[in-house]
Design an enzyme around this catalytic site. Structure first.
Site, PDB file in Angstrom:
ATOM      1  NE  ARG A 237      -4.297  -1.390   0.052  1.00 57.35           N
ATOM      2  CZ  ARG A 237      -4.360  -2.735  -0.418  1.00 57.35           C
ATOM      3  NH1 ARG A 237      -3.592  -3.005  -1.192  1.00 57.35           N
ATOM      4  NH2 ARG A 237      -5.589  -3.153  -0.657  1.00 57.35           N
ATOM      5  CD  GLU A 266      -3.484   3.526  -5.108  1.00 57.99           C
ATOM      6  OE1 GLU A 266      -4.370   3.147  -5.399  1.00 57.99           O
ATOM      7  OE2 GLU A 266      -2.150   2.996  -4.606  1.00 57.99           O
ATOM      8  CG  HIS A 285      -3.749  -0.083  -6.914  1.00 58.99           C
ATOM      9  ND1 HIS A 285      -3.884   0.428  -5.595  1.00 58.99           N
ATOM     10  CD2 HIS A 285      -3.642  -1.545  -6.511  1.00 58.99           C
ATOM     11  CE1 HIS A 285      -3.985  -0.591  -4.768  1.00 58.99           C
ATOM     12  NE2 HIS A 285      -3.922  -1.563  -5.299  1.00 58.99           N
TER      13      HIS A 285
END
Length: 320
Positions: A237, A266, A285
């Protein structure tokens, strides 16, 4: 009467149809937490939530008095406040296992792409810079026979170790909350303290969940412990890393390069300092983002939801 469920992410039609067989379903492409919004009005009577990324904490739960289960379409669940859910008797589930191989493929692909400078050299060709000679300033570094240091050894981490050992004949060192005799026997992995791993590894791969203990665990001090030739990979993360310290380490040559699939914010802002660095390989991601895996994740999460609403114990219940 069917229980009421909210689907708050875009999911495959066949998966939503399955949930509709068992539940009265309200679908939203994305949740709108604005008071009085259709999503928040539906939440008042919702018994189940199905989707990915929604922050579920005490304040949110105050607006969901009928909620019985929250089903995450992801292996991570740092968006869920598990103690708050447990104190209210609300189940929480995730989708472990089904994405391990796919995420490991992505992370190892990112590692190789960073070591061999593939995105940078793709631009080199497209921009007409490839002339007759190929001199040393475009060379990358080998992956095979190097030392992989992996931090966090869950299901995905084990698959990365497998690829490193048997695919690239790498030596593997690891740091984890507990040692793993199984992996040591199967893959020859060797346990190290965090500082030892950082100093020894040619590739440092961070794969821990985000917890209060792991938040910001890699920062200026840790980058300075790494080899100047080291490559850092983050597939955990974004908040496990001090991004400002990472940018400085890449700019100053404290480490050689970084490959990232996760970020503090993000989507990554357009003019983030990382985007200006040639020695950073950046993915949006997409660790589990294949059609096959995302479909299986959706099915797993849907089955978790339906089981919980039927009064059964879901297969992937998260324990407090």
């Amino acid at each position: 009467m069917k229980p009421k469920a909210l689907v708050y992410s875009k999911l495959p039609e066949e998966v939503v149809d399955y949930v509709k067989e068992h539940c009265e379903v309200s679908c939203f492409d994305a949740p709108d937490n604005t008071p009085g919004s259709p999503f928040m009005e539906a939440l008042k009577e919702a018994e189940g939530l199905l989707g990915s990324g929604l922050k579920v904490d005490a304040a949110f739960l105050e607006r969901a008095p009928s909620l019985r289960i929250v089903s995450n379409v992801s292996v991570g669940y740092d968006n869920l406040n598990i103690p708050d859910l447990s104190s209210r008797g609300i189940m929480a589930t995730n989708t472990p296992g089904v994405l391990n191989d796919t995420v490991a493929d992505t992370i190892f692909g990112l590692l190789v792409a960073t070591a061999r400078r593939m995105p940078e050299l793709d631009r080199y060709v497209r921009n007409g810079q490839w002339k007759e000679s190929r001199d040393q300033d475009i060379f990358g570094i080998d992956v095979h026979h190097k030392t992989l240091g992996i931090i966090g050894l869950g299901g995905i981490g084990e698959k990365i170790v497998q690829r490193a050992r048997f695919g690239f004949d790498m030596d593997v060192i690891y740091h984890n909350r507990s040692q793993s005799p199984k992996l040591e026997e199967q893959y020859g992995a060797v346990y190290r303290t965090l500082d030892e791993l950082l100093a020894e590894a040619d590739f440092v791969c961070l794969m821990t969940p985000l917890t209060p203990e792991t938040r910001g665990m890699i920062g200026e001090r840790e980058f300075k412990l790494m080899k100047k030739t080291a490559i850092f990979i983050n597939g955990s993360r974004g908040a496990t890393v001090d991004e400002e310290a990472l940018v400085e380490a890449l700019r100053s040559g404290t480490i050689r390069a970084a490959g990232l699939d996760v970020y503090v914010q993000e989507p990554l802002p357009e003019h983030h300092p990382l985007t200006a660095l040639d020695n950073a390989v950046l993915l949006p991601h997409i660790g589990s983002a294949t059609q096959e895996t995302r479909l299986e994740m959706a099915w797993t999460a849907a089955r978790n939801l339906v089981a919980g609403l039927k009064g059964e114990t879901p297969a992937n219940l998260i324990q407090a």
